[in-house]
Motif scaffolding. Structure first.
Motif, PDB file in Angstrom:
ATOM      1  N   TYR A  72       0.840  -1.193   0.000  1.00  0.00           N
ATOM      2  CA  TYR A  72       0.000   0.000   0.000  1.00  0.00           C
ATOM      3  C   TYR A  72       0.882   1.252   0.000  1.00  0.00           C
ATOM      4  CZ  TYR A  72      -3.815  -3.136   1.257  1.00  0.00           C
ATOM      5  OH  TYR A  72      -4.740  -4.147   1.262  1.00  0.00           O
ATOM      6  N   LEU A  73       0.457   2.251  -0.785  1.00  0.00           N
ATOM      7  CA  LEU A  73       1.112   3.561  -0.772  1.00  0.00           C
ATOM      8  C   LEU A  73       0.568   4.341   0.421  1.00  0.00           C
ATOM      9  CD1 LEU A  73       2.972   5.645  -2.116  1.00  0.00           C
ATOM     10  CD2 LEU A  73       1.000   6.380  -3.471  1.00  0.00           C
ATOM     11  N   ASP A  74       1.420   4.557   1.401  1.00  0.00           N
ATOM     12  CA  ASP A  74       1.007   5.178   2.661  1.00  0.00           C
ATOM     13  C   ASP A  74       1.494   6.629   2.689  1.00  0.00           C
ATOM     14  OD1 ASP A  74       0.026   5.602   5.133  1.00  0.00           O
ATOM     15  OD2 ASP A  74       1.364   4.233   6.208  1.00  0.00           O
ATOM     16  N   ILE A  75       0.574   7.575   2.677  1.00  0.00           N
ATOM     17  CA  ILE A  75       0.901   9.009   2.692  1.00  0.00           C
ATOM     18  C   ILE A  75       0.407   9.602   4.013  1.00  0.00           C
ATOM     19  CG2 ILE A  75       0.574  11.226   1.538  1.00  0.00           C
ATOM     20  CD1 ILE A  75       0.093   9.723  -1.053  1.00  0.00           C
ATOM     21  N   GLN A  76       1.365   9.874   4.913  1.00  0.00           N
ATOM     22  CA  GLN A  76       1.041  10.455   6.213  1.00  0.00           C
ATOM     23  C   GLN A  76       1.378  11.951   6.181  1.00  0.00           C
ATOM     24  OE1 GLN A  76      -0.325   8.967   8.792  1.00  0.00           O
ATOM     25  NE2 GLN A  76      -0.298   6.826   8.047  1.00  0.00           N
ATOM     26  N   ILE A  77       0.367  12.779   6.340  1.00  0.00           N
ATOM     27  CA  ILE A  77       0.570  14.236   6.259  1.00  0.00           C
ATOM     28  C   ILE A  77       1.268  14.743   7.521  1.00  0.00           C
ATOM     29  CG2 ILE A  77      -0.629  16.452   6.092  1.00  0.00           C
ATOM     30  CD1 ILE A  77      -2.793  15.059   4.487  1.00  0.00           C
ATOM     31  N   ASP A  78       2.304  15.567   7.312  1.00  0.00           N
ATOM     32  CA  ASP A  78       3.038  16.200   8.414  1.00  0.00           C
ATOM     33  C   ASP A  78       2.330  17.514   8.761  1.00  0.00           C
ATOM     34  OD1 ASP A  78       4.775  17.372  10.178  1.00  0.00           O
ATOM     35  OD2 ASP A  78       6.592  16.940   9.014  1.00  0.00           O
ATOM     36  N   LYS A  79       1.617  17.505   9.871  1.00  0.00           N
ATOM     37  CA  LYS A  79       0.804  18.671  10.223  1.00  0.00           C
ATOM     38  C   LYS A  79       1.662  19.895  10.569  1.00  0.00           C
ATOM     39  CE  LYS A  79      -3.198  16.007  11.715  1.00  0.00           C
ATOM     40  NZ  LYS A  79      -4.151  15.711  12.797  1.00  0.00           N
ATOM     41  N   ASP A  80       2.841  19.701  11.132  1.00  0.00           N
ATOM     42  CA  ASP A  80       3.722  20.843  11.425  1.00  0.00           C
ATOM     43  C   ASP A  80       4.195  21.491  10.134  1.00  0.00           C
ATOM     44  OD1 ASP A  80       3.481  20.403  14.132  1.00  0.00           O
ATOM     45  OD2 ASP A  80       5.228  19.088  14.233  1.00  0.00           O
ATOM     46  N   ALA A  81       4.528  20.662   9.130  1.00  0.00           N
ATOM     47  CA  ALA A  81       5.028  21.190   7.860  1.00  0.00           C
ATOM     48  C   ALA A  81       3.947  21.959   7.124  1.00  0.00           C
ATOM     49  CB  ALA A  81       5.561  20.050   6.990  1.00  0.00           C
ATOM     50  N   LEU A 116      -0.944  25.562   4.736  1.00  0.00           N
ATOM     51  CA  LEU A 116      -1.842  24.613   4.079  1.00  0.00           C
ATOM     52  C   LEU A 116      -2.724  23.903   5.108  1.00  0.00           C
ATOM     53  CD1 LEU A 116       0.731  22.953   1.627  1.00  0.00           C
ATOM     54  CD2 LEU A 116      -1.073  24.566   1.000  1.00  0.00           C
ATOM     55  N   SER A 117      -3.805  23.346   4.637  1.00  0.00           N
ATOM     56  CA  SER A 117      -4.661  22.506   5.477  1.00  0.00           C
ATOM     57  C   SER A 117      -4.545  21.057   5.001  1.00  0.00           C
ATOM     58  CB  SER A 117      -6.110  22.970   5.400  1.00  0.00           C
ATOM     59  OG  SER A 117      -6.627  22.767   4.090  1.00  0.00           O
ATOM     60  N   VAL A 118      -5.068  20.154   5.813  1.00  0.00           N
ATOM     61  CA  VAL A 118      -5.047  18.736   5.438  1.00  0.00           C
ATOM     62  C   VAL A 118      -5.849  18.518   4.158  1.00  0.00           C
ATOM     63  CG1 VAL A 118      -5.745  16.408   6.164  1.00  0.00           C
ATOM     64  CG2 VAL A 118      -4.715  17.973   7.825  1.00  0.00           C
ATOM     65  N   VAL A 139       5.723  17.952   2.714  1.00  0.00           N
ATOM     66  CA  VAL A 139       4.599  18.134   3.630  1.00  0.00           C
ATOM     67  C   VAL A 139       3.967  16.797   4.045  1.00  0.00           C
ATOM     68  CG1 VAL A 139       4.019  20.444   2.797  1.00  0.00           C
ATOM     69  CG2 VAL A 139       3.012  18.434   1.679  1.00  0.00           C
ATOM     70  N   ALA A 140       4.550  15.670   3.598  1.00  0.00           N
ATOM     71  CA  ALA A 140       3.994  14.359   3.949  1.00  0.00           C
ATOM     72  C   ALA A 140       5.092  13.312   3.917  1.00  0.00           C
ATOM     73  CB  ALA A 140       2.874  13.983   2.990  1.00  0.00           C
ATOM     74  N   ASP A 141       4.919  12.286   4.730  1.00  0.00           N
ATOM     75  CA  ASP A 141       5.833  11.139   4.752  1.00  0.00           C
ATOM     76  C   ASP A 141       5.247  10.076   3.818  1.00  0.00           C
ATOM     77  OD1 ASP A 141       7.748   9.273   5.341  1.00  0.00           O
ATOM     78  OD2 ASP A 141       6.854   8.648   7.242  1.00  0.00           O
ATOM     79  N   ILE A 142       5.953   9.750   2.739  1.00  0.00           N
ATOM     80  CA  ILE A 142       5.440   8.846   1.694  1.00  0.00           C
ATOM     81  C   ILE A 142       6.289   7.581   1.681  1.00  0.00           C
ATOM     82  CG2 ILE A 142       4.896   8.618  -0.745  1.00  0.00           C
ATOM     83  CD1 ILE A 142       4.897  11.700  -0.876  1.00  0.00           C
ATOM     84  N   LYS A 143       5.632   6.427   1.825  1.00  0.00           N
ATOM     85  CA  LYS A 143       6.359   5.142   1.830  1.00  0.00           C
ATOM     86  C   LYS A 143       5.412   4.011   1.420  1.00  0.00           C
ATOM     87  CE  LYS A 143       5.442   4.441   6.762  1.00  0.00           C
ATOM     88  NZ  LYS A 143       6.027   4.211   8.097  1.00  0.00           N
ATOM     89  N   ILE A 144       6.013   2.885   1.113  1.00  0.00           N
ATOM     90  CA  ILE A 144       5.251   1.670   0.788  1.00  0.00           C
ATOM     91  C   ILE A 144       5.120   0.847   2.071  1.00  0.00           C
ATOM     92  CG2 ILE A 144       5.137  -0.431  -0.588  1.00  0.00           C
ATOM     93  CD1 ILE A 144       4.793   2.052  -2.247  1.00  0.00           C
ATOM     94  N   SER A 145       3.874   0.516   2.461  1.00  0.00           N
ATOM     95  CA  SER A 145       3.627  -0.240   3.690  1.00  0.00           C
ATOM     96  C   SER A 145       2.992  -1.597   3.360  1.00  0.00           C
ATOM     97  CB  SER A 145       2.680   0.531   4.614  1.00  0.00           C
ATOM     98  OG  SER A 145       3.224   1.782   4.952  1.00  0.00           O
ATOM     99  N   ASN A 146       3.284  -2.555   4.228  1.00  0.00           N
ATOM    100  CA  ASN A 146       2.665  -3.873   4.105  1.00  0.00           C
ATOM    101  C   ASN A 146       1.290  -3.867   4.756  1.00  0.00           C
ATOM    102  OD1 ASN A 146       4.795  -5.195   2.763  1.00  0.00           O
ATOM    103  ND2 ASN A 146       5.906  -5.421   4.689  1.00  0.00           N
TER     104      ASN A 146
END
Length: 630
Positions: free
Chosen positions: A294-303, A309-311, A372-379
């Motif tokens: 899965y493509l996991d995109i976690q938004i960095d709220k501080d960034a 920007l908003s979520v 502005v987000a942490d993007i990675k491939i997750s199991n």
């Protein structure tokens, strides 16, 4: 002979056998009661057989006591000859009478042989394997390999092409067509990692000499050992039936229920390891729960706060770039189509390109999504399966070169200790063909005693005597002797089809026994009418003579009843083609049972009848004579 005398004889004869024929027909109908109560696949398969035979026999029972006497009165005219004038009847009697005389003389030997044969048949039946239904050869093969859940479309396509090429190299294969993933239908939820390949075979006369379908499957399986792929072999029709009825695409499935997917997957793999190497277990694998990417995109709220920007701003960019966004709707006649816009496939399949996707900020211009987000491939789970409001995992396997029942029983023995130590809230359930087998066995065990009671009641109403009803009923276990021997020596496993064969045999065996008892009682009536009914006037030799005459009387119709059943069933032994492998288990117990039951009725039933009458004469100084003519 005048017409009135002829009609009177016909009327007396019809009364003599009418009740027996009527009740024997009812008994055959009653013996099919278990078939009516079968459920699921077995009920749909054998239900038409039971209904058809029931309607035919119901009409036959009515015609036997109404139309048959009328037709006999019309057509049975002219010069009539007795049975002893018929050369066939004389030949049969010349063989039968000495054999029957030997059995009556050597009583203990005759009874011992019968009892020993019955005792031997019991371990033969117990040694047979069990299965739900005999495997129907559909003439084609379905190859269902499973690979890793995260396989790409391109890799799945390449793997499918390689497999099809290897399969086509086998000389017996005519055509091969493989499909990976889901078809354009809501009823097919196959993931991309599951391939379905239909293999059409050439006619058998074009196969290599001595090769069988099992040999073709074994040869294909040996050539298709590809790392990361678990092979599965079945047939197209039975596979669809299994999937629709039990949710299991193999012969047997071990369902593991619980609350946590990771725990379920770990338990499933432990059970798979325990079943490794078990005789008869083929194509063993665990239905993958984890392994999806899965493509996991976690938004960095501080960034996003620093960039103003908003979520929702970031999510809108992700939705438009990857998922696609509806821009407008186009109209073509009566049809409407949504116009969707998103990044091209090359950009969406590349993690670095996704990270460089630009997000427009109010004050700082466009910035990359990775800032502005942490993007990675997750199991994660490839597919979440649930049943009975619980998460479910499955251990799947097929059964080949062994019967289903004993294979699952041995598998259960291996898993007993593990099942007792399962975490709280977790349990297992056996499914697939074994689930159907247990259901059919439970139905048959519940209803068969009721059927025997019904048959006994019909026999009682036919003779108005418990003893005579019992005499006819004991032909059933002796009919089982031949059925057990035939099934054993042909190497057929016990199944619903075999059970239906034995059920049909019950009625045939009792029918012949009723006819024999009718004529034996008729002989006793003649004896009493001739010499009276007292111990002083009737000797043992008289009893023996009249019993033998009663048994020999109408020998040809008795044998015709047996031969009609045999001549209609024996050709199935040499039948070939689709469906013959299902018919054989039904026919085998009937052929063997008819032979042994008819032998028992012709040789042992008169002996037992004679012994009972001798006992009556000794104890009560008279014979109990039944009137079976009304």
């Amino acid at each position: 002979m005048t017409t009135a005398e002829r009609i009177k004889i016909i009327e007396a004869s019809c009364k003599q056998v009418g009740r027996g024929v009527f009740f024997s027909t009812l008994i055959i109908v009653a013996s099919f009661l278990p078939v009516f109560l079968l459920e699921g696949q077995e009920g749909k398969l054998f239900g038409p057989l039971a209904w058809t035979k029931t309607f035919i026999l119901a009409i036959d029972a009515i015609l036997a006591v109404t139309l048959a006497p009328v037709l006999i009165s019309f057509f049975l005219k002219g010069k009539l000859r007795t049975d002893d004038r018929n050369p066939l009847n004389r030949g049969l009697e010349r063989i039968y009478r000495p054999v029957l005389n030997w059995c009556v003389t050597w009583r203990k030997t005759t009874l011992t042989i019968n009892v020993v044969a019955l005792i031997i048949s019991i371990p033969l039946l117990l040694s047979l394997g069990s299965e739900f239904m005999p495997p129907l050869d559909e003439g084609s093969i379905l190859f269902m390999p499973v690979t890793q859940p995260d396989v790409s479309n391109a890799e799945a396509k390449q793997l499918l092409q390689v497999q099809d090429k290897i399969i086509k190299s086998i000389p017996e294969v005519k055509n091969v067509l493989g499909k990976a993933g889901r078809a354009n239908t809501a009823t097919d939820n196959s993931p991309i990692n599951m391939t379905e390949t239909i293999i059409l075979l050439k006619p058998k006369d074009e196969w290599r000499k001595g090769i069988k379908k099992e040999d073709i499957i074994n040869e294909l399986n040996a050539k298709l050992q590809i790392p990361g792929v678990v092979n599965g072999w079945t047939q197209p029709i039975i596979n669809r039936i299994n999937m629709l009825s039990t949710g299991i695409r193999t012969d047997v499935g071990l369902k593991v229920y619980g609350q946590n997917l990771d725990t379920i997957y770990a338990l499933s793999n432990q059970m798979k390891q325990a079943l490794q190497g078990l005789n008869g277990v083929k194509d063993l694998y665990v239905d993958p729960i984890t392994g999806g990417k899965y493509l996991d995109i976690q938004i960095d709220k501080d960034a996003i706060a620093r960039y103003g920007l908003s979520v929702d701003d970031v999510n809108e960019v992700v939705e438009s770039a990857l998922g696609g966004k509806n821009l407008t709707t186009t109209i073509e006649g009566r049809r409407r189509f949504s116009v969707n816009l998103r990044f091209a496939q090359d950009y969406r399949n590349n993690l670095d390109e996704i990270k460089r996707t630009l997000v427009q900020t109010p004050s700082y211009g466009p910035v990359p999504l990775s800032s502005v987000a942490d993007i990675k491939i997750s199991n994660g789970p490839a597919m979440i399966q649930s049943e009975n409001a619980l998460l479910r995992g499955t251990v799947l396997f097929n059964v080949r070169d062994r019967d289903l029942g004993s294979t699952v029983q041995e598998a259960q023995g291996r898993l007993n200790s593990m099942v007792k130590t399962l975490p709280k809230g977790y349990y297992i359930e056996w499914s697939g063909q074994y689930e159907n087998l247990i259901r059919a066995e439970r139905t048959l065990k519940l209803i068969l005693p009721v059927v025997l009671i019904i048959i006994f009641a019909c026999l009682y109403f036919a003779f108005h005597s418990i003893r005579e009803a019992f005499f006819s009923l004991i032909s059933i276990p002796f009919a089982l002797i031949g059925g057990a021997y035939m099934v054993y020596f042909f190497g057929v496993h016990l199944s619903v089809a075999v059970a239906v064969g034995f059920i049909a045999l019950f009625g045939i065996a009792v029918e012949t026994g009723i006819v024999m008892v009718i004529y034996l009682n008729d002989a006793m009536q003649q004896l009493v009418a001739s010499k009276g009914n007292s111990k002083e006037k009737i000797t043992k030799e008289d009893l023996k003579e009249y019993v033998m005459n009663g048994a020999v009387k109408r020998l040809r119709p008795k044998l015709m009843t047996v031969c009609v059943a045999l001549f209609g069933l024996v050709p199935v032994l040499w039948a070939t083609g689709t469906g013959s492998d299902v018919m054989l288990p039904i026919v085998l117990p009937m052929i063997g049972g008819v032979l042994t039951s008819s032998t028992h009725i012709l040789l042992v039933t008169p002996l037992i009848f004679l012994m009972v009458k001798e006992y009556e004469l000794k104890k009560y100084s008279r014979l109990e004579v039944l009137d079976v003519k009304e």
